[in-house]
Design an enzyme around this catalytic site. Structure first.
Site, PDB file in Angstrom:
ATOM      1  CG  ASP A 192      -9.166   6.389   3.928  1.00 34.05           C
ATOM      2  OD1 ASP A 192      -8.136   6.871   3.431  1.00 34.05           O
ATOM      3  OD2 ASP A 192     -10.304   6.635   3.485  1.00 34.05           O
ATOM      4  CG  HIS A 208      -6.726   3.558   1.286  1.00 38.14           C
ATOM      5  ND1 HIS A 208      -7.803   4.345   0.994  1.00 38.14           N
ATOM      6  CD2 HIS A 208      -7.188   2.291   1.359  1.00 38.14           C
ATOM      7  CE1 HIS A 208      -8.898   3.579   0.897  1.00 38.14           C
ATOM      8  NE2 HIS A 208      -8.544   2.336   1.119  1.00 38.14           N
TER       9      HIS A 208
END
Ligand SMILES: *[C@@H]1O[C@H](CO)[C@@H](O)[C@H](O)[C@H]1NC(C)=O
Ligand SMILES: *[C@@H]1O[C@H](CO)[C@@H](O)[C@H](O)[C@H]1NC(C)=O
Ligand SMILES: *[C@@H]1O[C@H](CO)[C@@H](O)[C@H](O)[C@H]1NC(C)=O
Ligand SMILES: *[C@@H]1O[C@H](CO)[C@@H](O)[C@H](O)[C@H]1NC(C)=O
Ligand SMILES: *[C@@H]1O[C@H](CO)[C@@H](O)[C@H](O)[C@H]1NC(C)=O
Length: 421
Positions: free
Chosen positions: A238, A261
């Site tokens: 993430d 991310h």
């Protein structure tokens, strides 16, 4: 008769005192150059820890912490000895401590239970709510230091298929906390969560989890001021670093991010909430193969602001969406609350500068400024940007919606909605 029985009682009491002093493990002393006793080291091994990676050493850790936190010595140290692996269950490490300066010196591995049933979770509405592996709370002047080759292992692999909320390391309601030289891996969920704290310094931190592990943010910062994260390597499933609501004076520098991310501010303003994020400085960051680079994301219908933000000296290597402001952010899990058209309020995004941003984009849209119709983005500045495509012969482009600001120096791709200086 009376006197001798008194003497007898006194002798018994003395023996008892001597005995109780001896049975209490004494810390090892550390002397400085002048031979002054500066620190006292409380080793886990003095509290019955085994460190074989199988025996549960939680109780030993709790007792050592109680001694350290209760110590009136000037700089007590909780020492996690080298050459060993300590299996621990979630630990709640509460301050304030008596000493003005407490250190946790991690020289051995610390590992969470791999069986989710040992995390003491509640199961609520389809999701597990669990205590964090390590929670430090109400601390002032705390140093947590690691060392070479030593890991804090969250043992997340059995969690990644389940929906869960638990963090590997939480710093909450604390100030002047220094995290140094730590290597944190495979958290079930977020790795480091900095909440309601100020003057937090994290440097030389390595965080790793597989690219496919869900919600394993590297560092999440929320309700906090004056947070410095530097010289760290983060690669997870993430965000490498995410900056949540009510944050200011956040300084992120010299970070290598990927996989993951990217670095994001937000998501902000979910469910009509009011955001307050300002003075965020992100510099000297390298993104490799991340799905986003530097991103600001807000929900429709939110209020408040995200402003005075600087991204500079950024390098992208094959990043899918390098630069994004997304005021129509919608998490796939909450699709229902994002169907409305762009009406009503939004978190105001202003004074965001992108300075010296270079590297390659995997998709054609290297720069995407997708702002709200009712609350446009203002004072968006790009200065010396060059983001060509990863693919030979392809050109990159930009996307602009409701954005005002200016462009300076070389800017590739061109951002036509900005005013060229
Ligand atoms: C801390 O020390 C005080 C007195 O020295 C003692 O009464 C108390 O039990 C100690 N607390 C812990 C958690 O060890
Ligand atoms: C507190 O401890 C840290 C590391 O253990 C040390 O670097 C620092 O100098 C200490 N500060 C004081 C005021 O003793
Ligand atoms: C960074 O931390 C690692 C341990 O995780 C250590 O071996 C290394 O020496 C540290 N680097 C610096 C520059 O302090
Ligand atoms: C951010 O921190 C770095 C070092 O950690 C420092 O060099 C830089 O000046 C800081 N920037 C701001 C804007 O505070
Ligand atoms: C814009 O943001 C920068 C920090 O990135 C800050 O130094 C500057 O004062 C802000 N400008 C205004 C007009 O608030």
């Amino acid at each position: 008769m009376e006197a001798s029985s008194n003497l007898f009682v006194i002798i018994i009491m003395l023996l008892f005192l001597v005995g109780s002093v001896q049975s209490r493990p004494l810390p090892d002393q550390t002397l400085d150059d002048q031979g002054h006793d500066t620190t006292h080291v409380f080793s886990l091994l003095n509290y019955g820890a085994v460190g074989d990676g199988v025996t549960d050493d939680t109780q030993a850790f709790k007792e050592a912490w109680n001694q350290v936190c209760n110590s009136s010595l000037p700089s007590p140290v909780l020492h996690v000895p080298s050459g060993k692996t300590f299996l621990l269950h979630p630990l709640d490490l509460e301050g304030p401590c008596r000493s003005a300066n407490v250190t946790v010196q991690i020289m051995g591995n610390m590992v969470a239970p791999s069986d989710p049933s040992e995390w003491q979770c509640d199961y609520l509405e389809g999701s597990y709510n669990c205590p964090a592996f390590l929670t430090f709370q109400h601390m002032n002047n705390l140093y947590i230091t690691g060392s070479e080759g030593i890991t804090i292992d969250g043992q997340g692999h059995n969690w990644w298929d389940l929906s869960c909320h638990q963090t590997t390391l939480i710093i909450r309601q604390s100030s002047n906390v220094h995290l140094r030289n730590l290597n944190i891996m495979d958290g079930p969920n977020m790795h480091i969560f900095i909440q309601a704290s100020s003057w937090i310094y994290a440097s030389n931190i390595t965080i790793s989890a597989p690219k496919s592990s869900p919600n394993t943010d590297g560092i999440h910062i929320q309700y906090s001021q004056n947070v410095f994260v530097s010289d760290s390597i983060i690669g997870t499933g993430d965000d490498c670093i995410s900056i949540g609501d009510a944050t200011s004076f956040i300084n992120i520098s010299r970070i290598s991010c990927g996989p993951g991310h990217g670095i994001s501010i937000g998501s902000l303003g979910r469910g009509g909430s009011t955001a307050a994020v300002e003075n965020v400085h992100v510099s000297d960051v390298e993104f490799s193969g991340t799905s986003n680079g530097v991103r600001i994301k807000t929900w429709q219908g939110g209020k408040g602001y995200a402003r005075n933000i600087m991204f500079e000296k950024i390098q992208f290597y094959d990043v899918v969406y390098p630069i994004i402001i997304d005021q129509h952010y919608c998490d796939r899990h909450f699709k229902d609350s994002c169907q409305n058209s762009d009406e009503g309020s939004a978190v105001k995004v202003s004074n965001v500068t992108y300075n010296q941003v270079y590297g390659t984009s995997d998709r054609p849209t290297a720069i995407k400024f997708d702002c709200s119709e009712t609350v446009p983005c203002t004072d968006i500045v790009v200065n010396n940007i060059n983001i060509p495509s990863t693919r030979r012969g392809r050109k990159t482009s930009s996307y602009c919606q409701n954005v005002y600001g200016s462009a300076h120096g070389l800017v590739i791709p061109r951002v036509p909605c900005l005013q060229y200086a």
